[in-house]
Every structure is written in structure tokens, then in C-alpha cells.
Design a protein around this motif. Structure first.
Motif, PDB file in Angstrom:
ATOM      1  N   GLY A   1      47.282  54.544  37.146  1.00 51.52           N
ATOM      2  CA  GLY A   1      47.463  53.269  36.450  1.00 51.52           C
ATOM      3  C   GLY A   1      48.430  52.348  37.171  1.00 51.52           C
ATOM      4  N   TYR A   2      49.509  52.902  37.689  1.00 52.02           N
ATOM      5  CA  TYR A   2      50.493  52.106  38.429  1.00 52.02           C
ATOM      6  C   TYR A   2      49.871  51.544  39.702  1.00 52.02           C
ATOM      7  N   THR A   3      49.026  52.335  40.360  1.00 51.22           N
ATOM      8  CA  THR A   3      48.350  51.863  41.564  1.00 51.22           C
ATOM      9  C   THR A   3      47.396  50.723  41.221  1.00 51.22           C
ATOM     10  N   PHE A   4      46.679  50.811  40.094  1.00 44.19           N
ATOM     11  CA  PHE A   4      45.831  49.705  39.636  1.00 44.19           C
ATOM     12  C   PHE A   4      46.665  48.446  39.442  1.00 44.19           C
ATOM     13  N   SER A   5      47.813  48.594  38.798  1.00 43.02           N
ATOM     14  CA  SER A   5      48.690  47.461  38.541  1.00 43.02           C
ATOM     15  C   SER A   5      49.203  46.847  39.846  1.00 43.02           C
ATOM     16  N   LEU A   6      49.632  47.690  40.770  1.00 42.17           N
ATOM     17  CA  LEU A   6      50.126  47.198  42.060  1.00 42.17           C
ATOM     18  C   LEU A   6      49.038  46.486  42.850  1.00 42.17           C
TER      19      LEU A   6
ATOM     20  N   GLY B   1      46.324  44.944  41.728  1.00 45.85           N
ATOM     21  CA  GLY B   1      46.013  43.662  41.105  1.00 45.85           C
ATOM     22  C   GLY B   1      47.082  42.618  41.349  1.00 45.85           C
ATOM     23  N   ASN B   2      48.333  43.011  41.199  1.00 45.24           N
ATOM     24  CA  ASN B   2      49.440  42.082  41.425  1.00 45.24           C
ATOM     25  C   ASN B   2      49.502  41.662  42.887  1.00 45.24           C
ATOM     26  N   SER B   3      49.317  42.610  43.789  1.00 48.05           N
ATOM     27  CA  SER B   3      49.353  42.308  45.212  1.00 48.05           C
ATOM     28  C   SER B   3      48.234  41.343  45.595  1.00 48.05           C
ATOM     29  N   ALA B   4      47.034  41.553  45.061  1.00 49.54           N
ATOM     30  CA  ALA B   4      45.914  40.653  45.343  1.00 49.54           C
ATOM     31  C   ALA B   4      46.183  39.262  44.773  1.00 49.54           C
ATOM     32  N   ASP B   5      46.774  39.203  43.594  1.00 45.61           N
ATOM     33  CA  ASP B   5      47.091  37.922  42.983  1.00 45.61           C
ATOM     34  C   ASP B   5      48.099  37.139  43.822  1.00 45.61           C
ATOM     35  N   GLU B   6      49.157  37.807  44.257  1.00 46.62           N
ATOM     36  CA  GLU B   6      50.161  37.169  45.116  1.00 46.62           C
ATOM     37  C   GLU B   6      49.546  36.712  46.431  1.00 46.62           C
TER      38      GLU B   6
END
Length: 114
Positions: free
Chosen positions: A24-29, A31-36
């Protein structure tokens, strides 16, 4: 005596839950990384590709940054799109990774170059 018999199952459950947290943390990272990355690529005045890839790596913890598969950055019909692929660690980040990757995708409206 019954507790001793159930203890391995409790430990196995705790390990499985911890692995789910890492996934789950990897999914979050991702998504956030792609957004940035998409945002920085969309507003960049110079090389959009460099800004995108640099932003994708900058926000990641070291362990995930080192195991990053790839970052794709491109413009398409008025949007700047970024795709980040990360590997999932097994139990202890930085020791061993699962052979699966988690992909994060994002898009941001392109800013006109001045």
C-alpha cells in the motif's frame, strides 16, 4: 499450551499484514511521485523531460528510489503525463524486492512556454 500452538499463526498473520502495508505504501509513493513529476514537467520552462524525471525521484525515499524501474514522461493533447514504476520491497525495505512493480500515473495541464 494453546497459545503456543497459535503463536506461529499470529506471527504469520503479522508478517502478511506488514507486507500488505508495504504494498500500500508503494502504491501511495508511486502515485505521489507521478503526480509531482507530471506537475513539474508541465510547468518547466526548459527541458520538460529532465524536470519530470528529477521530480519523480526527488520525493521518493532512498530505498524506493534505488529500486525504481523507470519513469516515462510525455506530452499528449494538452496534458503532460508521467508514469512511475516502483518495485515492492519484501518485509524489510532495501534488502529484497518482489518481482512485481507498482505503477503510478498522473497528468497535468501543459503550461505555455514563454
Amino acid at each position: 499450551m494453546e497459545f503456543l500452538g497459535v503463536t506461529p499463526l499470529i506471527i504469520l498473520l503479522a508478517v502478511a499484514l506488514w507486507q500488505c502495508v508495504l504494498i500500500g505504501y508503494t502504491f501511495s509513493l508511486a502515485g505521489n511521485s507521478a503526480d509531482e513529476a507530471a506537475h513539474k514537467g508541465a510547468i518547466a520552462q526548459g527541458s520538460r523531460g529532465y524536470a519530470c524525471r528529477h521530480a519523480a525521484e526527488r520525493e521518493l525515499p532512498k530505498v524506493w528510489r534505488e529500486s525504481m524501474k523507470r519513469t516515462e514522461c510525455r506530452s499528449s493533447s494538452g496534458l503532460y503525463k508521467a508514469s512511475v514504476k516502483l518495485r515492492v520491497p519484501v518485509l524489510v525495505p532495501g534488502v529484497f524486492n518482489l518481482p512485481m512493480t507498482i505503477e503510478g500515473n498522473a497528468a497535468s495541464p501543459l503550461e505555455a512556454e514563454r
